[in-house]
Design a protein around this motif. Structure first.
Motif, PDB file in Angstrom:
ATOM      1  N   ASN A   2       0.823  -1.211   0.000  1.00  0.00           N
ATOM      2  CA  ASN A   2       0.000   0.000   0.000  1.00  0.00           C
ATOM      3  C   ASN A   2       0.856   1.258   0.000  1.00  0.00           C
ATOM      4  N   GLU A   3       1.980   1.201   0.741  1.00  0.00           N
ATOM      5  CA  GLU A   3       2.879   2.355   0.780  1.00  0.00           C
ATOM      6  C   GLU A   3       3.486   2.613  -0.601  1.00  0.00           C
ATOM      7  N   ILE A   4       3.869   1.549  -1.285  1.00  0.00           N
ATOM      8  CA  ILE A   4       4.447   1.691  -2.626  1.00  0.00           C
ATOM      9  C   ILE A   4       3.415   2.283  -3.578  1.00  0.00           C
ATOM     10  N   LEU A   5       2.202   1.748  -3.549  1.00  0.00           N
ATOM     11  CA  LEU A   5       1.149   2.271  -4.429  1.00  0.00           C
ATOM     12  C   LEU A   5       0.805   3.715  -4.094  1.00  0.00           C
ATOM     13  N   GLY A   6       0.823   4.061  -2.815  1.00  0.00           N
ATOM     14  CA  GLY A   6       0.580   5.446  -2.418  1.00  0.00           C
ATOM     15  C   GLY A   6       1.664   6.377  -2.945  1.00  0.00           C
ATOM     16  N   ASN A   7       2.905   5.914  -2.868  1.00  0.00           N
ATOM     17  CA  ASN A   7       4.013   6.715  -3.401  1.00  0.00           C
ATOM     18  C   ASN A   7       3.926   6.839  -4.919  1.00  0.00           C
ATOM     19  N   PHE A   8       3.562   5.733  -5.586  1.00  0.00           N
ATOM     20  CA  PHE A   8       3.386   5.790  -7.036  1.00  0.00           C
ATOM     21  C   PHE A   8       2.268   6.765  -7.405  1.00  0.00           C
ATOM     22  N   SER A   9       1.161   6.736  -6.662  1.00  0.00           N
ATOM     23  CA  SER A   9       0.052   7.644  -6.990  1.00  0.00           C
ATOM     24  C   SER A   9       0.444   9.088  -6.738  1.00  0.00           C
ATOM     25  N   GLY A  10       1.246   9.343  -5.706  1.00  0.00           N
ATOM     26  CA  GLY A  10       1.736  10.698  -5.462  1.00  0.00           C
ATOM     27  C   GLY A  10       2.639  11.185  -6.580  1.00  0.00           C
ATOM     28  N   ALA A  11       3.566  10.326  -6.999  1.00  0.00           N
ATOM     29  CA  ALA A  11       4.468  10.700  -8.094  1.00  0.00           C
ATOM     30  C   ALA A  11       3.688  10.915  -9.384  1.00  0.00           C
ATOM     31  N   PHE A  12       2.704  10.042  -9.649  1.00  0.00           N
ATOM     32  CA  PHE A  12       1.912  10.185 -10.865  1.00  0.00           C
ATOM     33  C   PHE A  12       1.102  11.477 -10.848  1.00  0.00           C
ATOM     34  N   ALA A  13       0.543  11.819  -9.700  1.00  0.00           N
ATOM     35  CA  ALA A  13      -0.199  13.082  -9.593  1.00  0.00           C
ATOM     36  C   ALA A  13       0.712  14.268  -9.898  1.00  0.00           C
ATOM     37  N   LEU A  14       1.935  14.240  -9.401  1.00  0.00           N
ATOM     38  CA  LEU A  14       2.890  15.310  -9.705  1.00  0.00           C
ATOM     39  C   LEU A  14       3.197  15.347 -11.197  1.00  0.00           C
ATOM     40  N   MET A  15       3.310  14.176 -11.823  1.00  0.00           N
ATOM     41  CA  MET A  15       3.561  14.120 -13.268  1.00  0.00           C
ATOM     42  C   MET A  15       2.396  14.702 -14.059  1.00  0.00           C
ATOM     43  N   MET A  16       1.213  14.639 -13.479  1.00  0.00           N
ATOM     44  CA  MET A  16       0.019  15.198 -14.128  1.00  0.00           C
ATOM     45  C   MET A  16      -0.194  16.667 -13.761  1.00  0.00           C
ATOM     46  N   GLY A  17       0.770  17.230 -13.015  1.00  0.00           N
ATOM     47  CA  GLY A  17       0.707  18.649 -12.678  1.00  0.00           C
ATOM     48  C   GLY A  17      -0.099  18.967 -11.429  1.00  0.00           C
ATOM     49  N   ARG A  18      -0.444  17.956 -10.644  1.00  0.00           N
ATOM     50  CA  ARG A  18      -1.228  18.180  -9.434  1.00  0.00           C
ATOM     51  C   ARG A  18      -0.305  18.210  -8.212  1.00  0.00           C
ATOM     52  N   LYS A  19      -0.176  19.371  -7.625  1.00  0.00           N
ATOM     53  CA  LYS A  19       0.701  19.542  -6.475  1.00  0.00           C
ATOM     54  C   LYS A  19       0.234  18.725  -5.270  1.00  0.00           C
ATOM     55  N   SER A  20      -1.043  18.328  -5.278  1.00  0.00           N
ATOM     56  CA  SER A  20      -1.576  17.498  -4.191  1.00  0.00           C
ATOM     57  C   SER A  20      -0.850  16.161  -4.097  1.00  0.00           C
ATOM     58  N   GLY A  21      -0.130  15.785  -5.142  1.00  0.00           N
ATOM     59  CA  GLY A  21       0.657  14.556  -5.101  1.00  0.00           C
ATOM     60  C   GLY A  21       1.686  14.564  -3.992  1.00  0.00           C
ATOM     61  N   LEU A  22       2.168  15.752  -3.619  1.00  0.00           N
ATOM     62  CA  LEU A  22       3.135  15.845  -2.521  1.00  0.00           C
ATOM     63  C   LEU A  22       2.531  15.375  -1.209  1.00  0.00           C
ATOM     64  N   ASP A  23       1.206  15.536  -1.049  1.00  0.00           N
ATOM     65  CA  ASP A  23       0.545  15.104   0.182  1.00  0.00           C
ATOM     66  C   ASP A  23       0.569  13.585   0.336  1.00  0.00           C
ATOM     67  N   ARG A  24       0.748  12.871  -0.752  1.00  0.00           N
ATOM     68  CA  ARG A  24       0.770  11.405  -0.708  1.00  0.00           C
ATOM     69  C   ARG A  24       2.169  10.857  -0.458  1.00  0.00           C
TER      70      ARG A  24
END
Length: 192
Positions: A2-24
């Motif tokens: 779950n931690e890995i997937l959470g980190n992947f989703s955070g990185a992907f959100a940043l790649m999509m331009g969403r700063k909220s990815g840093l919260d993950r």
């Protein structure tokens, strides 16, 4: 997992331009050091790239191609290519005013690099199964370009500055290529 997937989703959100990815992402000191586990997470997909290179025929003129020494050289080159840009960033961050951005950049780029490595895995598996042809070569080129664009977007989302994001991505690319060159010189094994 779950931690890995959470980190992947955070990185992907940043790649999509969403700063909220840093919260993950865990940007604490512990999270900074734990983000280097992304290297271990990426290793199976990296191994596919080494197998694909060794099976590609380009390595047939290299002594020991496909041997433990060749895979060791691939591992050494990828580790150096991953860590050298981070070390350089840490060394220059204060001088360029990025002291507060080092942790978010390192954590995000570590998990982003692991995610991108896994994004290449299906392509590499397909190349291993059917061999490289012109269509797959084109797909590989497009994936490589996409990885640079996604990395630049990730950096931009954190830095909020396109020239800095582009410069950082190009510096990471150049240092990665330098790492490969150094390892090829040291080992005599062709890696690119």
């Amino acid at each position: 997992m779950n931690e890995i997937l959470g980190n992947f989703s955070g990185a992907f959100a940043l790649m999509m331009g969403r700063k909220s990815g840093l919260d993950r992402l865990d940007l604490s000191a512990d999270g900074f050091y734990r983000s280097f586990a992304a290297i271990a997470v990426a290793l199976p997909a990296l191994f596919l790239s080494w197998m694909q290179y060794e099976a590609d025929g380009e390595a047939e003129f290299v002594p020991n191609a496909g041997s433990i020494e060749a895979y060791g050289a691939h591992l050494m080159a990828d580790l150096l290519a991953w860590l050298l840009p981070i070390l350089c960033l840490i060394l220059v961050a204060r001088r360029i005013g990025w002291s507060r951005k080092v942790s978010p950049l390192v954590v995000a780029t570590n998990w982003g690099a692991a995610l991108i490595t896994w994004m290449f895995a299906p392509y590499l598996a397909l190349v291993l199964m059917v061999g490289m042809g012109p269509n797959l070569a084109l797909v590989g080129s497009l994936l490589s370009i996409a990885s640079l664009v996604l990395t630049t977007r990730l950096c931009h989302t954190i830095l909020q500055d396109w020239p800095s994001a582009i410069g950082l991505t190009l510096a990471m690319l150049a240092l990665g290529l330098l790492a490969y060159g150094v390892v090829m010189d040291l080992t005599g094994v062709s890696l690119v």
